[in-house]
Write a protein that holds these residues in place. Sequence first.
Motif, short mmCIF file in Angstrom:
data_model
loop_
_atom_site.label_atom_id
_atom_site.label_comp_id
_atom_site.label_asym_id
_atom_site.label_seq_id
_atom_site.Cartn_x
_atom_site.Cartn_y
_atom_site.Cartn_z
N PRO A 2 0.81 -1.22 0.00
CA PRO A 2 0.00 0.00 0.00
C PRO A 2 0.84 1.27 0.00
O PRO A 2 0.39 2.30 -0.47
N GLN A 3 2.09 1.21 0.55
CA GLN A 3 2.88 2.42 0.64
C GLN A 3 3.45 2.85 -0.70
O GLN A 3 3.99 3.95 -0.82
N LEU A 4 3.39 2.00 -1.71
CA LEU A 4 3.88 2.36 -3.03
C LEU A 4 2.98 3.43 -3.65
O LEU A 4 1.77 3.43 -3.44
N PRO A 5 3.56 4.34 -4.47
CA PRO A 5 2.73 5.29 -5.21
C PRO A 5 1.73 4.55 -6.09
O PRO A 5 1.98 3.41 -6.53
N ARG A 6 0.63 5.19 -6.37
CA ARG A 6 -0.45 4.55 -7.11
C ARG A 6 0.02 4.03 -8.48
O ARG A 6 -0.34 2.93 -8.91
N TRP A 7 0.84 4.84 -9.18
CA TRP A 7 1.27 4.42 -10.52
C TRP A 7 2.18 3.20 -10.45
O TRP A 7 2.14 2.34 -11.33
N LYS A 8 2.98 3.09 -9.37
CA LYS A 8 3.83 1.91 -9.23
C LYS A 8 3.00 0.67 -8.92
O LYS A 8 3.27 -0.43 -9.42
N ARG A 9 1.96 0.85 -8.10
CA ARG A 9 1.08 -0.29 -7.80
C ARG A 9 0.38 -0.75 -9.08
O ARG A 9 0.23 -1.96 -9.31
N SER A 10 -0.04 0.21 -9.90
CA SER A 10 -0.74 -0.14 -11.15
C SER A 10 0.17 -0.94 -12.07
O SER A 10 -0.25 -1.93 -12.68
N ARG A 11 1.42 -0.52 -12.19
CA ARG A 11 2.37 -1.25 -13.04
C ARG A 11 2.60 -2.66 -12.50
O ARG A 11 2.64 -3.63 -13.26
N ARG A 12 2.77 -2.75 -11.19
CA ARG A 12 3.01 -4.07 -10.59
C ARG A 12 1.80 -4.99 -10.80
O ARG A 12 1.95 -6.17 -11.10
N GLU A 13 0.60 -4.45 -10.63
CA GLU A 13 -0.61 -5.24 -10.82
C GLU A 13 -0.71 -5.73 -12.26
O GLU A 13 -1.09 -6.88 -12.52
N LEU A 14 -0.38 -4.86 -13.21
CA LEU A 14 -0.46 -5.26 -14.61
C LEU A 14 0.52 -6.39 -14.90
O LEU A 14 0.17 -7.37 -15.58
N LEU A 15 1.74 -6.29 -14.39
CA LEU A 15 2.72 -7.35 -14.63
C LEU A 15 2.28 -8.66 -13.98
O LEU A 15 2.52 -9.74 -14.53
N GLN A 16 1.64 -8.58 -12.82
CA GLN A 16 1.13 -9.80 -12.18
C GLN A 16 0.04 -10.44 -13.03
O GLN A 16 0.00 -11.66 -13.20
N CYS A 17 -0.86 -9.62 -13.55
CA CYS A 17 -1.93 -10.13 -14.42
C CYS A 17 -1.33 -10.74 -15.68
O CYS A 17 -1.75 -11.82 -16.13
N LEU A 18 -0.34 -10.06 -16.25
CA LEU A 18 0.27 -10.54 -17.49
C LEU A 18 1.00 -11.86 -17.26
O LEU A 18 0.90 -12.77 -18.09
N GLU A 19 1.70 -11.98 -16.14
CA GLU A 19 2.40 -13.23 -15.88
C GLU A 19 1.41 -14.37 -15.65
O GLU A 19 1.64 -15.49 -16.11
#
Length: 285
Positions: A2-19
């Motif tokens: 949660p402490q990550l900036p919103r844009w970093k969380r969004s990128r991480r979530e996308l990579l998780q979905c993609l993997e």
Amino acid sequence: PPQLPRWKRSRRELLQCLERFLRALGSGEPLSAPGTDTQPAWERFLACCRGQGLLSSAESHAGAGRHWTHAATSRPLYLILDDNFYYQSMRYEVYQLARKYSLSFCQLFLDCPLECCLQRNRLRSHPLPDQTIHLMARKIEMPDLKKNAWERNSLILKSVDCTSEDKYAAGLMLGFSMSNVFINGREADRAICAASPVHQADRTCRRIISQTMKDARDKNVPPSEMKSLVEELNKLKAEFLEDLRQGNNVKNQIYIQNQYSDPATSAVSSFQHEATTVVNKYILK
């Protein structure tokens, strides 16, 4: 986190979905969600997959699995990540994912003068502040084809000339051609790549995993354990291919017994032996 900036969380979530997408498609298993913390991003991801005709629209919303359509498994698939990717580290994360699943990878970089960017931004329906464009221009890192071997499949287009969608689409298709036909800028290297021990072993190991998963389903391995099984097999494959890539051909006794064989055959033989051991843990429970 949660402490990550919103844009970093969004990128991480996308990579998780993609993997999760790549892992499921490679094994032929139904697509399942990576976790509750990525639910909004996951729903958008699923909607995109259904819109592209990759997922069946008949699955139950309550069910955990989403099933592939024939189109998803019977034709070449191109994944386009359309973003600024202004730091090389952002793009490197995508490259690592492509390498992990033995996919072609290329970058299409639109090189546009600052003044042109500012002018185009002002014509948008919801323009960004000029200072945002200036900040992006200072931060953006162009592909460095000489320094970074992983960026060698990069196509740099003068975006000031891309005044129509047709030209942009042509650039995308040229980029795809680079990733699939040209390795290090030369078409002849494609044949070298196809003939390499790592490439041969990777293709054979994929077939072994597919057959192993089918055997596990035929032996009534519970769906709840199939996920763990495919993760183990993919991890095992990655380890064997990395050993082969590094020239470490004597990983265990199986390799020693197969010294008369070429490296790819030795690696595949060892991988098949280990894969059988892994799947037996699930079948013989």
